[in-house]
Each structure stands twice: as C-alpha cells, then as structure tokens.
Enzyme design. Structure first.
Site, PDB file in Angstrom:
ATOM      1  CB  CYS A  12       1.897   0.664  11.292  1.00 22.82           C
ATOM      2  SG  CYS A  12       2.495  -0.667  10.213  1.00 22.82           S
ATOM      3  CB  THR A  55      -1.027   1.820   4.756  1.00 23.49           C
ATOM      4  OG1 THR A  55      -0.037   1.904   5.786  1.00 23.49           O
ATOM      5  CG2 THR A  55      -0.597   2.684   3.589  1.00 23.49           C
ATOM      6  CE  LYS A  93       4.557  -4.142   6.132  1.00 22.76           C
ATOM      7  NZ  LYS A  93       3.392  -5.041   6.035  1.00 22.76           N
ATOM      8  CB  CYS A 145      -3.650  -2.939   6.393  1.00 22.14           C
ATOM      9  SG  CYS A 145      -2.485  -1.906   5.465  1.00 22.14           S
ATOM     10  NE  ARG A 191      -1.146  -2.772   2.362  1.00 22.69           N
ATOM     11  CZ  ARG A 191      -0.345  -3.831   2.451  1.00 22.69           C
ATOM     12  NH1 ARG A 191      -0.115  -4.609   1.406  1.00 22.69           N
ATOM     13  NH2 ARG A 191       0.245  -4.150   3.593  1.00 22.69           N
ATOM     14  CB  THR A 239       3.375   3.080   6.549  1.00 20.99           C
ATOM     15  OG1 THR A 239       2.086   3.545   6.093  1.00 20.99           O
ATOM     16  CG2 THR A 239       3.262   1.680   7.116  1.00 20.99           C
TER      17      THR A 239
END
Length: 233
Positions: free
Chosen positions: A196, A87, A167, A85, A50, A127
C-alpha cells in the site's frame, strides 16, 4: 530507444502521489533538469475509495474516474501510465482496456522483484481491499512465491496505520507498527511487501530496512526504465 513521457494517475492517496514524484526524480540518473523523466501528474482526490467499493461499502466505482484521468493524461502527451495505488490494481484489466497507452502493473513488478531478490515466503501488508481481491496472492503464485497474510486482528491494525494515521496526515503509531512487524516475522517471512503506498510513507518515516520491499519504489524504478531513462547509482 527514445525517451517517453510518463503519466501518473494520482490522488490515490495524495501524499503517496507526491512521494512517488520525488522518488522518480531522486532515482533517475541525471546531471541537469533535462535529464529527468518528463512527467504529467494528476492529483485527483475525487477518485472514490477503492477498498470501500471492493468491500461493498460504497457504490461509487473508481474505475470510470481513473479511466477518464488516463485518457486526459494521454491526450496531453503521456505515453506510459502508472497508478501509485496497489488497491486500484484490483481493476487492472479494466483500467488497461480503458487506457489509450500501456499501464505498468505495480503488483506484478513488485512480486517479480521479490523473486529476483531470492525471496520465498513473502508477507503482504496491504489494504483489506487488496487482500480480499487476491491480486498479490495471484502475483506471488506467478513468480513461485508463497504469500503470507496477516491475521484478521493484525489486518485491522494495518488498516488503522493506513487510514487513521497516514491518510489522516499523521505519523504511524509505533506500537501498532511493532505489533504488525512481530506478527509477520513470527510467520517466517523472508521479505515483507509494503503493498500500500501509504505504507511507503511509513518506510520513509521510520527508515525501515530492505527486509521491507516497497511497492512504490519498485513502481518508480520500473517507470524510469520503461520511459527510457537510467537509474541513479
């Protein structure tokens, strides 16, 4: 109100998907299996990044893929959908238009919770895509809150925690995290939103205090209540 089936658009990212599933189970008032939220979870790791799309580093649009997942979830019984999520909520209006069922707005619910807790000056760790899209800033304004963002240098460190650590399946770098925390505290924040879902993993790993408002936990609790279940005490 009857109980509703929850659909979770997962894979964004995979660890956050597993974590919110666990949190929904742990935070639901239940004495047996049948008391828990009936859920359908996808873990579609093919959803394009994203932030890369928002920042113009990729032409791969995540929206059609996510809408396809929501249609699939609805077709097999989902009546309410969540997307773990932050984002992705940059595209909330498009996603809700493409979804056959209601989609809970994670970011609005998080800022609503901050306001309910008496916060005034709220730091936002998220993010670069989320920060650039201003979805948290807009939600803060809706609830009369002052959003506080990291400096560009600290924002790079936030992204490193998210992408280079969580991640990548690693624990967050404690020295980097301490730099981030010091920076936000020095700006006078009375709450810091973990905006996030990878940072939700950091909160769990480091057992961070309630000064950090976890957007994933807010989403999990909102989903439980929206589906007609009760929160565990």
């Amino acid at each position: 109100m009857g109980k509703k089936t929850l659909g979770i658009v997962g894979g964004v990212g995979p660890l956050a998907t597993m974590f919110i599933g666990e949190m929904i189970v742990r935070r639901t008032k239940a004495a047996k299996d049948q008391d828990h939220v009936n859920s359908i979870i996808t873990n579609n790791t093919r959803i394009p990044d994203r932030t890369a799309f928002i920042m113009g580093r990729s032409d791969d649009n995540p929206v059609p893929v996510m809408i396809d997942d929501m249609v699939k979830l609805s077709s097999i019984g989902a009546e309410i959908i969540i997307i773990p999520c932050n984002t992705a909520h940059t595209f909330y209006d498009e996603l809700q238009m493409g979804s056959p069922v209601p989609v809970i707005h994670m970011i609005r619910e998080t800022m609503k919770r901050a306001a309910q807790q008496g916060a005034v000056k709220v730091g936002v760790l998220a993010t670069t895509g989320t920060v650039t899209s201003k979805v948290y800033q807009q939600a803060a304004n809706e609830y009369g809150l002052e959003p506080v963002l990291p400096s560009p240098e600290i924002q790079e460190k936030v992204m490193s925690i998210i992408y280079d650590n969580v991640k990548a399946g690693k624990n967050a770098d404690k020295d980097t995290w301490r730099e981030i925390v010091n920076h936000m505290e020095n700006q006078g924040c009375d709450r810091v939103v973990l905006g996030c879902t990878e940072l939700s993993i950091v909160k769990k790993e480091m057992d961070l205090p309630d000064f950090y408002l976890d957007s994933l936990i807010v989403l999990a609790e909102t989903a439980i209540l929206s589906c007609g279940y009760e929160l565990a005490e």
